[in-house]
Design an enzyme around this catalytic site. Structure first.
Site, PDB file in Angstrom:
ATOM      1  N   ASP A   1       0.793  -1.233   0.000  1.00 32.83           N
ATOM      2  CA  ASP A   1       0.000   0.000   0.000  1.00 32.83           C
ATOM      3  C   ASP A   1       0.820   1.275   0.000  1.00 32.83           C
ATOM      4  OD1 ASP A   1      -2.464  -1.054  -0.006  1.00 32.83           O
ATOM      5  OD2 ASP A   1      -3.053  -0.424   2.000  1.00 32.83           O
TER       6      ASP A   1
ATOM      7  N   CYS B   1     -17.547 -13.893 -12.272  1.00 35.98           N
ATOM      8  CA  CYS B   1     -18.731 -13.181 -11.768  1.00 35.98           C
ATOM      9  C   CYS B   1     -19.999 -13.604 -12.523  1.00 35.98           C
ATOM     10  CB  CYS B   1     -18.545 -11.666 -11.899  1.00 35.98           C
ATOM     11  SG  CYS B   1     -17.586 -10.940 -10.561  1.00 35.98           S
TER      12      CYS B   1
ATOM     13  N   CYS C   1     -16.519  -0.845   5.376  1.00 38.13           N
ATOM     14  CA  CYS C   1     -17.799  -1.521   5.090  1.00 38.13           C
ATOM     15  C   CYS C   1     -17.452  -2.850   4.416  1.00 38.13           C
ATOM     16  CB  CYS C   1     -18.618  -0.634   4.154  1.00 38.13           C
ATOM     17  SG  CYS C   1     -20.026  -1.457   3.370  1.00 38.13           S
TER      18      CYS C   1
ATOM     19  N   CYS D   1     -20.371  -5.449   0.286  1.00 39.46           N
ATOM     20  CA  CYS D   1     -20.258  -6.037  -1.058  1.00 39.46           C
ATOM     21  C   CYS D   1     -19.362  -7.274  -1.066  1.00 39.46           C
ATOM     22  CB  CYS D   1     -19.807  -5.001  -2.087  1.00 39.46           C
ATOM     23  SG  CYS D   1     -18.264  -4.183  -1.704  1.00 39.46           S
TER      24      CYS D   1
HETATM   25 FE1  SF4 Z   1     -19.038 -10.914  -8.777  1.00 38.25          FE
HETATM   26 FE2  SF4 Z   1     -20.311  -9.200  -7.173  1.00 38.25          FE
HETATM   27 FE3  SF4 Z   1     -21.401 -11.552  -7.692  1.00 38.25          FE
HETATM   28 FE4  SF4 Z   1     -19.227 -11.437  -6.177  1.00 38.25          FE
HETATM   29  S1  SF4 Z   1     -21.259 -10.574  -5.683  1.00 38.25           S
HETATM   30  S2  SF4 Z   1     -19.602 -12.862  -7.859  1.00 38.25           S
HETATM   31  S3  SF4 Z   1     -18.141  -9.714  -7.100  1.00 38.25           S
HETATM   32  S4  SF4 Z   1     -21.008  -9.912  -9.158  1.00 38.25           S
HETATM   33 FE1  SF4 Z   2     -19.911  -0.874   1.123  1.00 39.28          FE
HETATM   34 FE2  SF4 Z   2     -18.960  -2.003  -1.074  1.00 39.28          FE
HETATM   35 FE3  SF4 Z   2     -20.855  -0.152  -1.255  1.00 39.28          FE
HETATM   36 FE4  SF4 Z   2     -18.406   0.553  -0.544  1.00 39.28          FE
HETATM   37  S1  SF4 Z   2     -19.004  -0.279  -2.504  1.00 39.28           S
HETATM   38  S2  SF4 Z   2     -20.339   1.192   0.427  1.00 39.28           S
HETATM   39  S3  SF4 Z   2     -17.738  -1.235   0.631  1.00 39.28           S
HETATM   40  S4  SF4 Z   2     -21.077  -2.144  -0.292  1.00 39.28           S
END
Ligand code: SF4
Ligand code: SF4
Length: 381
Positions: free
Chosen positions: A128, A182, A235, A238
């Protein structure tokens, strides 16, 4: 045993959970990166705008470089059940600072390479700290694919891992790039509470909770505050929803184990932290990065989102915080929670508050009360 295999084994012994090798040649993604920066998606992270030439070509960063050794280290920590009066910290940031941990391991691995390949070996190692397009290098080295959530994902290990790299003049055996898996999935895009993906594979950092809670030095845009929920540093959403993270294992590295004090800490306690208590709580931990004022700003937003009336007295006391940034967000939080006690405290503070930024937030918060009263009156009529 080949030099590549020896390095691979040593890296594993040092706790790296993934390692791959790729030529240190120019990166095709540099153009996409330059466009991403030009779109303003990096926000206030101005350091990302520098050294585009070095980002494009690792040989400009390390003259004579032939190989990028890409390393991954798992960090996943299980997240306990949460409730609105407790804050969530991203799971990479609840233990020791990974920069310190990984830097030491990289130094050892580099020392081993000098011993094994010869003291005249040239190279540098990074975690980093350098202009390196590390996700693309790591993708090319087979560590995973660039997911629609912009994390690097490995089919077996998911995406909860840090990246680091050694760029060297050694010629080694190279791995195959990782293909994209994906498919038609859109879970991460659908789950993001602040709509931070303008399109798949592209993150607008200025809308991402990680950026807002860590990198942004100023006020959090009002329209994004509710989406932050009770996330107070980073966060994981995702990543949590990604099917490739379905059954993550806690990281074997003991340094990353969640400290009990940072596993869903009480928001009511956090908003009362003074400087010494803040420094004690986050000693050698990454969550100290936004400093006390940025962190308490995040805590105030989370309290505003809590819907918990018991937060009101503590927030009223925090209206006297020494930091205007904190007072501004506390005012917003009181406006969200509502009630006579909150309204009276906002009116009182407005009589003494001198900072323009805070006055605006106090007035905005009082507007909410005014609008509610107007609606009630109209409904009665
Ligand atoms: Fe790809 Fe997002 Fe599905 Fe994960 S959640 S497999 S990153 S599309
Ligand atoms: Fe949270 Fe991912 Fe959305 Fe950023 S992009 S706010 S880490 S869900």
């Amino acid at each position: 045993m080949s030099l590549t295999t020896q390095i691979r084994r040593k890296a594993r012994d040092l706790g790296f959970t993934a390692i791959g090798f790729t030529p240190a040649t120019p990166l095709a993604g540099a153009q996409f990166y330059a466009h991403w920066v030009a779109m303003g998606y990096a926000g206030q992270m101005h350091y990302l705008e520098k050294y585009l030439d070095k980002r494009e070509d690792p040989r400009k960063l390390v003259p004579g470089a032939r190989t990028a050794i890409c390393l991954g280290m798992d960090y996943y920590q299980p997240s306990p059940e949460t409730d609105p009066l407790h804050g969530q910290i991203a799971c990479y940031a609840r233990g020791d600072d990974y920069h310190e941990v990984i830097k030491k391991r990289l130094a050892e691995l580099w020392g081993f390479m000098l011993e094994t390949a010869g003291a005249d070996t040239q190279g540098r190692y990074f975690v980093d700290t350098a202009p390196v397009l590390e996700r693309e290098l790591a993708q090319r080295a087979g560590l995973g694919w660039w997911g629609k959530n912009t994390c690097l994902i490995d089919k077996r290990r998911g995406s909860y891992f840090f990246l680091a790299e050694i760029i060297t003049d050694l010629e080694l055996d190279y791995d195959e790039p990782a293909p994209d898996h994906c498919g038609t999935c859109t879970r991460c895009l659908d789950a993001c509470p602040t709509d931070a993906f303008p399109e798949p594979y592209v993150l607008d950092a200025t809308r991402c909770i990680s950026y807002l809670s860590i990198e942004l030095k100023e006020s959090i845009p009002r329209d994004l505050r509710q989406g932050m929920g009770n996330w107070i540093f980073g966060c994981d959403i995702c990543q949590q929803v990604c099917p490739w993270n379905r059954k993550p294992e806690p990281a074997p590295e003991p340094s990353y184990k969640s400290r009990p004090t940072l596993d869903n800490p009480s928001l009511l306690d956090l908003i009362q932290l003074d400087h010494d208590a803040f420094n004690d709580l986050f000693r050698r931990n990454p969550a100290k990065r936004p400093k006390r004022k940025g962190f308490l700003r995040n805590v105030a937003v989370a309290l505003g989102n809590s819907g918990a009336q018991e937060a009101i007295p503590v927030l009223i006391a925090a209206l006297d915080d020494e930091e205007p940034l904190v007072r501004a967000h506390v005012a917003w939080a009181l406006g969200q929670l509502g009630g006579n006690e909150a309204r009276e405290a906002l009116v009182k503070r407005l009589t003494t508050e001198e900072e323009a930024e805070v006055r605006v937030e106090l007035e905005e918060a009082l507007t909410i009360f005014h609008n509610i009263r107007k609606t009630l009156t109209t409904t009665k009529v």
